[in-house]
Design a protein around this motif. Structure first.
Motif, PDB file in Angstrom:
ATOM      1  N   ARG A 149       1.020  -1.247   0.183  1.00 51.84           N
ATOM      2  CA  ARG A 149      -0.117  -0.071  -0.129  1.00 51.84           C
ATOM      3  C   ARG A 149       1.115   1.317   0.716  1.00 51.84           C
ATOM      4  N   LEU A 150       1.086   2.268  -1.776  1.00 55.64           N
ATOM      5  CA  LEU A 150       1.695   2.851  -1.127  1.00 55.64           C
ATOM      6  C   LEU A 150       0.836   4.614  -0.836  1.00 55.64           C
ATOM      7  N   THR A 151       1.271   5.576  -0.134  1.00 55.98           N
ATOM      8  CA  THR A 151       0.900   5.952   0.542  1.00 55.98           C
ATOM      9  C   THR A 151       0.727   7.507   0.092  1.00 55.98           C
ATOM     10  N   GLU A 152       2.317   7.213  -0.015  1.00 53.20           N
ATOM     11  CA  GLU A 152       3.125   9.020  -0.536  1.00 53.20           C
ATOM     12  C   GLU A 152       4.418   7.916  -1.232  1.00 53.20           C
ATOM     13  N   LEU A 153       4.441   9.141  -2.723  1.00 54.08           N
ATOM     14  CA  LEU A 153       5.859   9.157  -2.934  1.00 54.08           C
ATOM     15  C   LEU A 153       6.039  10.531  -3.467  1.00 54.08           C
ATOM     16  N   SER A 154       7.254  10.224  -3.755  1.00 55.30           N
ATOM     17  CA  SER A 154       8.502  11.876  -2.909  1.00 55.30           C
ATOM     18  C   SER A 154       9.753  11.106  -4.250  1.00 55.30           C
ATOM     19  N   LEU A 155       9.512  11.641  -5.269  1.00 58.18           N
ATOM     20  CA  LEU A 155      10.777  11.918  -6.312  1.00 58.18           C
ATOM     21  C   LEU A 155      10.672  13.346  -6.299  1.00 58.18           C
ATOM     22  N   LYS A 156      11.181  13.945  -4.763  1.00 61.26           N
ATOM     23  CA  LYS A 156      11.815  15.543  -5.185  1.00 61.26           C
ATOM     24  C   LYS A 156      12.704  15.382  -6.042  1.00 61.26           C
ATOM     25  N   ASN A 157      13.250  16.467  -6.885  1.00 59.87           N
ATOM     26  CA  ASN A 157      14.831  16.717  -7.269  1.00 59.87           C
ATOM     27  C   ASN A 157      15.275  15.413  -7.685  1.00 59.87           C
ATOM     28  N   THR A 158      14.691  14.699  -8.528  1.00 59.77           N
ATOM     29  CA  THR A 158      15.261  13.028  -8.562  1.00 59.77           C
ATOM     30  C   THR A 158      15.385  13.297 -10.540  1.00 59.77           C
ATOM     31  N   SER A 159      16.002  14.763 -10.474  1.00 65.13           N
ATOM     32  CA  SER A 159      16.402  14.672 -12.567  1.00 65.13           C
ATOM     33  C   SER A 159      15.350  13.953 -13.086  1.00 65.13           C
ATOM     34  N   ARG A 160      14.090  13.598 -13.589  1.00 65.87           N
ATOM     35  CA  ARG A 160      12.669  13.274 -13.666  1.00 65.87           C
ATOM     36  C   ARG A 160      12.401  14.013 -15.074  1.00 65.87           C
ATOM     37  N   ILE A 161      12.710  13.425 -15.800  1.00 63.00           N
ATOM     38  CA  ILE A 161      11.960  14.090 -17.256  1.00 63.00           C
ATOM     39  C   ILE A 161      10.292  13.591 -17.951  1.00 63.00           C
ATOM     40  N   GLY A 162      10.398  14.308 -19.142  1.00 64.07           N
ATOM     41  CA  GLY A 162       9.151  13.296 -19.407  1.00 64.07           C
ATOM     42  C   GLY A 162       7.654  14.013 -19.155  1.00 64.07           C
ATOM     43  N   THR A 163       6.731  13.531 -19.138  1.00 68.85           N
ATOM     44  CA  THR A 163       5.610  13.978 -19.045  1.00 68.85           C
ATOM     45  C   THR A 163       5.342  12.899 -17.324  1.00 68.85           C
ATOM     46  N   ILE A 164       3.973  13.700 -16.913  1.00 64.15           N
ATOM     47  CA  ILE A 164       3.586  13.122 -15.782  1.00 64.15           C
ATOM     48  C   ILE A 164       2.431  11.897 -16.409  1.00 64.15           C
ATOM     49  N   ASP A 214       4.725  13.754  -4.532  1.00 66.06           N
ATOM     50  CA  ASP A 214       5.942  14.875  -4.763  1.00 66.06           C
ATOM     51  C   ASP A 214       6.849  14.717  -5.499  1.00 66.06           C
ATOM     52  N   LEU A 215       6.540  15.841  -6.650  1.00 63.17           N
ATOM     53  CA  LEU A 215       7.519  15.445  -8.377  1.00 63.17           C
ATOM     54  C   LEU A 215       8.152  17.176  -8.099  1.00 63.17           C
ATOM     55  N   ASP A 216       8.171  17.516  -7.089  1.00 67.40           N
ATOM     56  CA  ASP A 216       8.789  18.969  -7.131  1.00 67.40           C
ATOM     57  C   ASP A 216      11.042  18.603  -7.694  1.00 67.40           C
ATOM     58  N   ARG A 217      10.627  20.149  -8.321  1.00 66.77           N
ATOM     59  CA  ARG A 217      12.325  20.285  -8.965  1.00 66.77           C
ATOM     60  C   ARG A 217      12.678  19.182  -9.504  1.00 66.77           C
ATOM     61  N   ASN A 218      11.935  18.860 -11.353  1.00 67.77           N
ATOM     62  CA  ASN A 218      12.422  18.113 -12.057  1.00 67.77           C
ATOM     63  C   ASN A 218      12.221  18.437 -12.965  1.00 67.77           C
ATOM     64  N   SER A 219      12.565  18.301 -14.412  1.00 71.98           N
ATOM     65  CA  SER A 219      12.452  18.558 -15.464  1.00 71.98           C
ATOM     66  C   SER A 219      11.134  18.001 -16.185  1.00 71.98           C
ATOM     67  N   LEU A 220      10.154  17.904 -15.529  1.00 68.34           N
ATOM     68  CA  LEU A 220       8.597  17.131 -16.296  1.00 68.34           C
ATOM     69  C   LEU A 220       8.028  18.785 -17.233  1.00 68.34           C
ATOM     70  N   GLU A 221       7.770  18.235 -18.507  1.00 69.20           N
ATOM     71  CA  GLU A 221       6.878  18.747 -19.414  1.00 69.20           C
ATOM     72  C   GLU A 221       5.495  18.328 -19.657  1.00 69.20           C
ATOM     73  N   GLY A 222       4.574  19.644 -20.145  1.00 67.08           N
ATOM     74  CA  GLY A 222       3.342  18.528 -20.575  1.00 67.08           C
ATOM     75  C   GLY A 222       2.774  19.140 -19.318  1.00 67.08           C
ATOM     76  N   THR A 223       1.228  18.956 -19.930  1.00 66.02           N
ATOM     77  CA  THR A 223       0.202  18.853 -18.801  1.00 66.02           C
ATOM     78  C   THR A 223      -0.513  18.523 -17.871  1.00 66.02           C
ATOM     79  N   ILE A 224      -0.620  19.014 -16.874  1.00 67.50           N
ATOM     80  CA  ILE A 224      -1.558  18.254 -15.509  1.00 67.50           C
ATOM     81  C   ILE A 224      -2.643  17.145 -15.593  1.00 67.50           C
ATOM     82  N   PRO A 225      -1.914  16.096 -15.907  1.00 69.45           N
ATOM     83  CA  PRO A 225      -3.569  15.443 -15.827  1.00 69.45           C
ATOM     84  C   PRO A 225      -4.511  15.608 -15.466  1.00 69.45           C
TER      85      PRO A 225
END
Length: 106
Positions: free
Chosen positions: A1-16, A30-41
């Protein structure tokens, strides 16, 4: 059971990925401080227990989907993106609106 997902500052690229909505137990995303592009699903608004959505400091574009009007999100960080439009529909002050602790858009 995953209740928290933090990928903050992990150099993610692409879309959400819209498939994140399949994580139906998420309370925090938490997807803060990455390089995600596109729209918010809009599918992210379907995650019923999601209270904290941190999408700030990316390269997101477009507008916040109206589907978030009825979402359970109470903290939403959107600053330092290239988003457009108005988010006042999230906290319009009517009796039917949910309390939103933070809404940031610049």
């Amino acid at each position: 059971r995953l209740t928290e997902l933090s990928l903050k500052n992990t150099s993610r690229i692409g879309t959400i990925p819209p498939t994140l909505s399949q994580l139906t137990e998420l309370v925090l995303l938490d997807l803060d401080r990455n390089s995600l592009e596109g729209t918010i699903p809009s599918t992210l608004s379907e995650i019923e227990p999601l209270n904290f959505l941190l999408l700030n400091r990316n390269n997101l574009t477009g507008t916040l989907p109206l589907a978030f009007t009825n979402s359970s999100v109470i903290m939403l960080l959107l600053d330092r993106n290239q988003l457009e439009g108005d988010v006042t529909f999230l906290c319009d002050g009517t009796a039917n609106s949910k309390r939103r602790d933070v809404v940031v858009l610049d």
